[in-house]
Design a protein around this motif. Structure first.
Motif, PDB file in Angstrom:
ATOM      1  N   LYS A 101     -10.133  -0.400  -9.555  1.00  0.00           N
ATOM      2  CA  LYS A 101     -10.729  -1.727  -9.626  1.00  0.00           C
ATOM      3  C   LYS A 101     -10.823  -2.198 -11.084  1.00  0.00           C
ATOM      4  CE  LYS A 101     -14.617  -4.091  -7.658  1.00  0.00           C
ATOM      5  NZ  LYS A 101     -16.009  -3.790  -7.336  1.00  0.00           N
ATOM      6  N   ARG A 102     -11.265  -1.273 -11.946  1.00  0.00           N
ATOM      7  CA  ARG A 102     -11.339  -1.627 -13.378  1.00  0.00           C
ATOM      8  C   ARG A 102      -9.962  -1.986 -13.916  1.00  0.00           C
ATOM      9  NH1 ARG A 102     -14.177   2.590 -17.166  1.00  0.00           N
ATOM     10  NH2 ARG A 102     -14.005   0.877 -18.651  1.00  0.00           N
ATOM     11  N   MET A 103      -8.983  -1.244 -13.450  1.00  0.00           N
ATOM     12  CA  MET A 103      -7.619  -1.463 -13.909  1.00  0.00           C
ATOM     13  C   MET A 103      -7.131  -2.848 -13.482  1.00  0.00           C
ATOM     14  SD  MET A 103      -4.591   1.006 -12.673  1.00  0.00           S
ATOM     15  CE  MET A 103      -2.893   0.486 -12.619  1.00  0.00           C
ATOM     16  N   ALA A 104      -7.337  -3.182 -12.208  1.00  0.00           N
ATOM     17  CA  ALA A 104      -6.868  -4.471 -11.690  1.00  0.00           C
ATOM     18  C   ALA A 104      -7.623  -5.626 -12.338  1.00  0.00           C
ATOM     19  CB  ALA A 104      -7.011  -4.511 -10.180  1.00  0.00           C
ATOM     20  N   SER A 105      -8.882  -5.396 -12.734  1.00  0.00           N
ATOM     21  CA  SER A 105      -9.626  -6.497 -13.347  1.00  0.00           C
ATOM     22  C   SER A 105      -9.505  -6.458 -14.875  1.00  0.00           C
ATOM     23  CB  SER A 105     -11.093  -6.475 -12.903  1.00  0.00           C
ATOM     24  OG  SER A 105     -11.653  -5.233 -13.267  1.00  0.00           O
ATOM     25  N   LYS A 106      -8.519  -5.722 -15.357  1.00  0.00           N
ATOM     26  CA  LYS A 106      -8.158  -5.696 -16.789  1.00  0.00           C
ATOM     27  C   LYS A 106      -9.313  -5.224 -17.674  1.00  0.00           C
ATOM     28  CE  LYS A 106      -4.832  -9.378 -15.965  1.00  0.00           C
ATOM     29  NZ  LYS A 106      -5.003  -9.320 -14.491  1.00  0.00           N
ATOM     30  N   ASP A 107     -10.041  -4.261 -17.163  1.00  0.00           N
ATOM     31  CA  ASP A 107     -11.189  -3.746 -17.896  1.00  0.00           C
ATOM     32  C   ASP A 107     -10.883  -2.383 -18.542  1.00  0.00           C
ATOM     33  OD1 ASP A 107     -13.846  -3.657 -18.798  1.00  0.00           O
ATOM     34  OD2 ASP A 107     -14.433  -2.437 -17.064  1.00  0.00           O
ATOM     35  N   LEU A 108      -9.602  -2.061 -18.719  1.00  0.00           N
ATOM     36  CA  LEU A 108      -9.246  -0.783 -19.340  1.00  0.00           C
ATOM     37  C   LEU A 108      -8.247  -1.000 -20.474  1.00  0.00           C
ATOM     38  CD1 LEU A 108      -8.655   1.633 -16.300  1.00  0.00           C
ATOM     39  CD2 LEU A 108     -10.490   1.772 -17.988  1.00  0.00           C
ATOM     40  N   ARG A 117       0.943  10.115  -9.235  1.00  0.00           N
ATOM     41  CA  ARG A 117       0.170   8.909  -8.923  1.00  0.00           C
ATOM     42  C   ARG A 117       1.059   7.768  -8.432  1.00  0.00           C
ATOM     43  NH1 ARG A 117      -4.108   8.889  -6.729  1.00  0.00           N
ATOM     44  NH2 ARG A 117      -4.028  11.024  -7.500  1.00  0.00           N
ATOM     45  N   PHE A 118       2.308   7.744  -8.944  1.00  0.00           N
ATOM     46  CA  PHE A 118       3.207   6.643  -8.595  1.00  0.00           C
ATOM     47  C   PHE A 118       3.658   6.695  -7.139  1.00  0.00           C
ATOM     48  CE2 PHE A 118       3.451   6.851 -13.178  1.00  0.00           C
ATOM     49  CZ  PHE A 118       3.443   5.521 -13.538  1.00  0.00           C
ATOM     50  N   LYS A 119       3.317   7.762  -6.464  1.00  0.00           N
ATOM     51  CA  LYS A 119       3.658   7.852  -5.043  1.00  0.00           C
ATOM     52  C   LYS A 119       2.588   7.179  -4.200  1.00  0.00           C
ATOM     53  CE  LYS A 119       5.591  12.443  -5.346  1.00  0.00           C
ATOM     54  NZ  LYS A 119       5.073  13.760  -4.974  1.00  0.00           N
ATOM     55  N   LYS A 120       1.453   6.815  -4.814  1.00  0.00           N
ATOM     56  CA  LYS A 120       0.326   6.279  -4.043  1.00  0.00           C
ATOM     57  C   LYS A 120       0.356   4.749  -4.044  1.00  0.00           C
ATOM     58  CE  LYS A 120      -1.384  10.492  -4.006  1.00  0.00           C
ATOM     59  NZ  LYS A 120      -1.226  11.395  -2.904  1.00  0.00           N
ATOM     60  N   LEU A 121       0.304   4.213  -2.819  1.00  0.00           N
ATOM     61  CA  LEU A 121       0.393   2.757  -2.669  1.00  0.00           C
ATOM     62  C   LEU A 121      -0.699   2.012  -3.407  1.00  0.00           C
ATOM     63  CD1 LEU A 121       1.531   1.924   0.946  1.00  0.00           C
ATOM     64  CD2 LEU A 121       2.476   1.125  -1.246  1.00  0.00           C
ATOM     65  N   GLU A 122      -1.951   2.528  -3.278  1.00  0.00           N
ATOM     66  CA  GLU A 122      -3.058   1.771  -3.876  1.00  0.00           C
ATOM     67  C   GLU A 122      -2.926   1.723  -5.401  1.00  0.00           C
ATOM     68  OE1 GLU A 122      -3.374   4.572  -2.180  1.00  0.00           O
ATOM     69  OE2 GLU A 122      -4.845   5.937  -3.060  1.00  0.00           O
ATOM     70  N   PHE A 123      -2.325   2.765  -5.958  1.00  0.00           N
ATOM     71  CA  PHE A 123      -2.105   2.749  -7.406  1.00  0.00           C
ATOM     72  C   PHE A 123      -1.047   1.700  -7.766  1.00  0.00           C
ATOM     73  CE2 PHE A 123       0.228   4.428 -11.178  1.00  0.00           C
ATOM     74  CZ  PHE A 123      -0.784   4.215 -12.105  1.00  0.00           C
ATOM     75  N   LEU A 124       0.027   1.659  -6.991  1.00  0.00           N
ATOM     76  CA  LEU A 124       1.093   0.696  -7.261  1.00  0.00           C
ATOM     77  C   LEU A 124       0.574  -0.735  -7.122  1.00  0.00           C
ATOM     78  CD1 LEU A 124       4.092   2.438  -5.473  1.00  0.00           C
ATOM     79  CD2 LEU A 124       3.483   2.470  -7.887  1.00  0.00           C
ATOM     80  N   GLU A 125      -0.301  -0.949  -6.146  1.00  0.00           N
ATOM     81  CA  GLU A 125      -0.907  -2.279  -5.960  1.00  0.00           C
ATOM     82  C   GLU A 125      -1.697  -2.685  -7.204  1.00  0.00           C
ATOM     83  OE1 GLU A 125      -0.819  -4.781  -3.780  1.00  0.00           O
ATOM     84  OE2 GLU A 125       0.894  -3.630  -3.001  1.00  0.00           O
ATOM     85  N   ALA A 126      -2.554  -1.779  -7.676  1.00  0.00           N
ATOM     86  CA  ALA A 126      -3.380  -2.072  -8.849  1.00  0.00           C
ATOM     87  C   ALA A 126      -2.505  -2.296 -10.076  1.00  0.00           C
ATOM     88  CB  ALA A 126      -4.366  -0.939  -9.098  1.00  0.00           C
ATOM     89  N   LEU A 127      -1.405  -1.541 -10.138  1.00  0.00           N
ATOM     90  CA  LEU A 127      -0.488  -1.629 -11.271  1.00  0.00           C
ATOM     91  C   LEU A 127       0.112  -3.035 -11.388  1.00  0.00           C
ATOM     92  CD1 LEU A 127       0.411   0.470 -13.329  1.00  0.00           C
ATOM     93  CD2 LEU A 127       2.324   1.064 -11.862  1.00  0.00           C
ATOM     94  N   LYS A 128       0.316  -3.662 -10.243  1.00  0.00           N
ATOM     95  CA  LYS A 128       0.903  -5.016 -10.236  1.00  0.00           C
ATOM     96  C   LYS A 128      -0.004  -6.035 -10.920  1.00  0.00           C
ATOM     97  CE  LYS A 128       3.527  -4.742  -5.968  1.00  0.00           C
ATOM     98  NZ  LYS A 128       3.170  -4.925  -4.558  1.00  0.00           N
ATOM     99  N   GLN A 129      -1.298  -5.738 -10.972  1.00  0.00           N
ATOM    100  CA  GLN A 129      -2.266  -6.707 -11.485  1.00  0.00           C
ATOM    101  C   GLN A 129      -2.382  -6.696 -13.012  1.00  0.00           C
ATOM    102  OE1 GLN A 129      -4.108  -8.417  -8.981  1.00  0.00           O
ATOM    103  NE2 GLN A 129      -2.739  -7.286  -7.613  1.00  0.00           N
ATOM    104  N   VAL A 130      -1.799  -5.678 -13.632  1.00  0.00           N
ATOM    105  CA  VAL A 130      -2.059  -5.545 -15.064  1.00  0.00           C
ATOM    106  C   VAL A 130      -0.754  -5.395 -15.842  1.00  0.00           C
ATOM    107  CG1 VAL A 130      -2.481  -3.070 -14.756  1.00  0.00           C
ATOM    108  CG2 VAL A 130      -3.298  -4.165 -16.811  1.00  0.00           C
ATOM    109  N   LYS A 131      -0.750  -5.973 -17.047  1.00  0.00           N
ATOM    110  CA  LYS A 131       0.463  -5.868 -17.862  1.00  0.00           C
ATOM    111  C   LYS A 131       0.377  -4.608 -18.723  1.00  0.00           C
ATOM    112  CE  LYS A 131       3.634  -8.656 -20.484  1.00  0.00           C
ATOM    113  NZ  LYS A 131       3.978  -8.377 -21.759  1.00  0.00           N
ATOM    114  N   ILE A 132       1.421  -3.806 -18.682  1.00  0.00           N
ATOM    115  CA  ILE A 132       1.458  -2.580 -19.467  1.00  0.00           C
ATOM    116  C   ILE A 132       2.081  -2.889 -20.840  1.00  0.00           C
ATOM    117  CG2 ILE A 132       2.350  -0.199 -19.571  1.00  0.00           C
ATOM    118  CD1 ILE A 132       0.441  -0.669 -17.247  1.00  0.00           C
TER     119      ILE A 132
END
Ligand code: ADP
Ligand code: MG
Length: 488
Positions: A101-108, A117-132
């Motif tokens: 949640k912190r990751m998706a709301s750009k709090d990290l 971790r890249f095999k986990k859907l919820e991680f991939l979803e959160a990853l879409k929300q943030v620019k690396i």
């Protein structure tokens, strides 16, 4: 420059070390980097610095192979004032959800993950929300089949980098031969050799010595003699390949009234942790350990690293002796070499890379007898597969391979795993155990050749193995022309 100021204000450091500045300049000019820097010289600073310099909405993502090291990396980043977290299987579901949640709301500012971790859907979803801003691959040699710590998930990282919309990449390692460098670049889509920044691997304060011995008794006496020659209270490690030999040596030291502690896989986790801490805090000065000891152990005043048995590659040997002398003062590295020990390593290699048929059979057993396996675990499997030869650890190797391949899932049982899907033929081809074994045997041959050499500087022979060439070290037995314990 802005980062010079950050160096003083946030890191409380006076100057950059080695190639840190070169790495940062290249990254800041928008070019991906693969950098080799000696252990303990400050690889992390490069990406921590980017975490300060990136736009506030962006995040540095660090892929790291070991859960055990991650917590430490998070704490260090937090100490600097960065918003840092990690996600791995040791966190509870709730804890993981919170970080996502912190990751998706750009709090990290910075996030540490294992490649799984890249095999986990919820991680991939959160990853879409943030620019690396920067995709960091720590211990990048793990991506290469020819490295000494191959992690199959690492070989998928190229795909995951694309998934993050191909951000800037920083690959880091302390040890990679040119062959490994090239392969890692290929996997991570970096241009070779343009991406390389070689920080050198030179260690100028390690004195290598090879002492040839015959038989266990002579070897134990030789190590004991060298231990006595060390200054009082000097910190040191004696490495063993076999727990059995380690325990025998421990008993031998007890008869000589030499205080020491131990670290190996047969000790319960809490005892291992306690012993490790006592060593780090200088409560115990001498530790007898298997190679599992040392990764991430940040202790600067180690004065000697002895090897009671020859390691299976020069990579491991260099990494292990490199734990000595981090404070810049002299550290002694002695290999007690007995020709007989080579057969232990040969046997290890046979066990570490089991045949495809063997792996399939282990899977079938786990799949067919879930209850028996859950309760009796390795004992049952070993009984079925290797007729109770307790030392033969092919079953353990097979289980760990199956787990890596996703054929097993972790479970809350005494055994710890359940069968989920049969391993595909593809996997047996991609990670052909026979080929891996042959490559490893070649490396074993290299370290034997190295140990036998009595002419050339020992340290420089290691550098050459990694593709460097330096002046003779002046510290090793061949440089100093010591009377060698070699009897040709
Ligand atoms: P590694 O290269 O093994 O990953 P770390 O990044 O963990 O090493 O850093 C090891 C130590 O070096 C840390 O304690 C860090 O603060 C220190 N360090 C990093 N850069 C510098 C520097 N430029 N000057 C002095 N110390 C530094
Ligand atoms: Mg590091």
């Amino acid at each position: 420059m802005k980062y010079d100021q950050l160096l003083k204000e946030k890191f409380k450091l006076e100057a950059f070390r080695g190639v840190q500045k070169e790495v940062l300049d290249k990254l800041l000019s928008g070019v991906s980097v693969f950098s080799l820097m000696p252990t303990g010289t400050g690889k992390s600073l490069c990406y921590q610095m980017i975490a300060f310099l990136q736009p506030p909405q962006e995040m540095v993502l660090v892929v790291s192979p070991l859960i055990a090291l991650m917590q430490d990396q998070v704490l260090k980043a937090r100490d600097l004032g960065l918003k840092a977290a990690c996600i791995n299987s040791s966190l509870s579901f709730e804890e993981r959800a919170k970080v996502l949640k912190r990751m998706a709301s750009k709090d990290l500012d910075i996030l540490f993950v294992t490649p799984e971790r890249f095999k986990k859907l919820e991680f991939l979803e959160a990853l879409k929300q943030v620019k690396i801003s920067l995709f960091v691959v720590d211990e990048a040699h793990c991506a290469s089949l020819w490295g000494h710590d191959f992690r199959p998930e690492y070989s998928q990282l190229g795909k995951f980098i694309q998934l993050c919309e191909s951000p800037l990449v920083l690959a880091l390692t302390a040890t990679a031969t040119p062959v490994v460098q090239k392969e890692v670049c290929q996997i991570l889509n970096l241009s070779y050799p343009q991406a390389m920044i070689l920080g050198g691997i030179e260690r100028t304060n390690i004195a290598i010595h090879v002492t040839e011995t015959y038989g266990q008794e002579e070897k134990f006496e030789a190590i004991f003699k060298d231990l006595l020659a060390q200054p009082n209270l000097a910190s040191g490690i004696v490495y063993f390949s076999l727990i059995q030999t380690l325990e025998k040596f421990s008993q031998f030291l007890q008869t000589k009234k030499i205080v020491h502690t131990k670290y190996h896989g047969d000790l319960p986790a809490h005892v291992r942790r306690k012993n490790q801490n006592n060593f780090i805090k200088d409560i115990d000065n001498l530790i007898l350990a298997t190679p599992a000891f040392g990764l991430g152990v940040d202790k600067s005043n180690i004065r000697f690293v002895y090897h009671a048995e020859i390691p299976s590659t020069l990579e491991s040997y260099f990494q292990e002796i490199g734990r000595g002398g981090r404070d810049g003062k002299l550290s002694q590295a002695t290999l007690f070499y007995d020709q007989e020990d080579v057969s232990i390593q040969m046997q290890f290699l046979d066990w570490a890379y089991p045949e495809a048929e063997f792996i399939k059979k282990v899977y079938d057993l786990i799949h067919t007898y879930p209850e028996k396996v859950s309760m009796e675990g390795y004992d049952f499997l070993r009984e079925q597969m290797v007729f109770k030869n307790r030392k033969d650890y092919r079953v353990n190797a097979a289980v760990s391979i199956l787990n890596r391949w996703g054929s097993l899932a972790e479970a809350d049982t005494p055994f710890g795993y359940l069968a989920v899907t049969e391993p595909e033929e593809e996997l047996f081809k991609k990670e052909n155990q026979n080929i891996l074994k042959k490559e490893h045997q070649k490396k074993l041959l290299e370290i034997l050749r190295w140990a036998k050499n009595t002419e050339h500087c020992r340290m420089n022979e290691i550098y050459k193995y990694f593709g460097y060439d330096h002046a003779p070290c002046g510290l090793c037995d061949t440089c100093r022309g010591d009377e060698l314990a070699s009897h040709d």
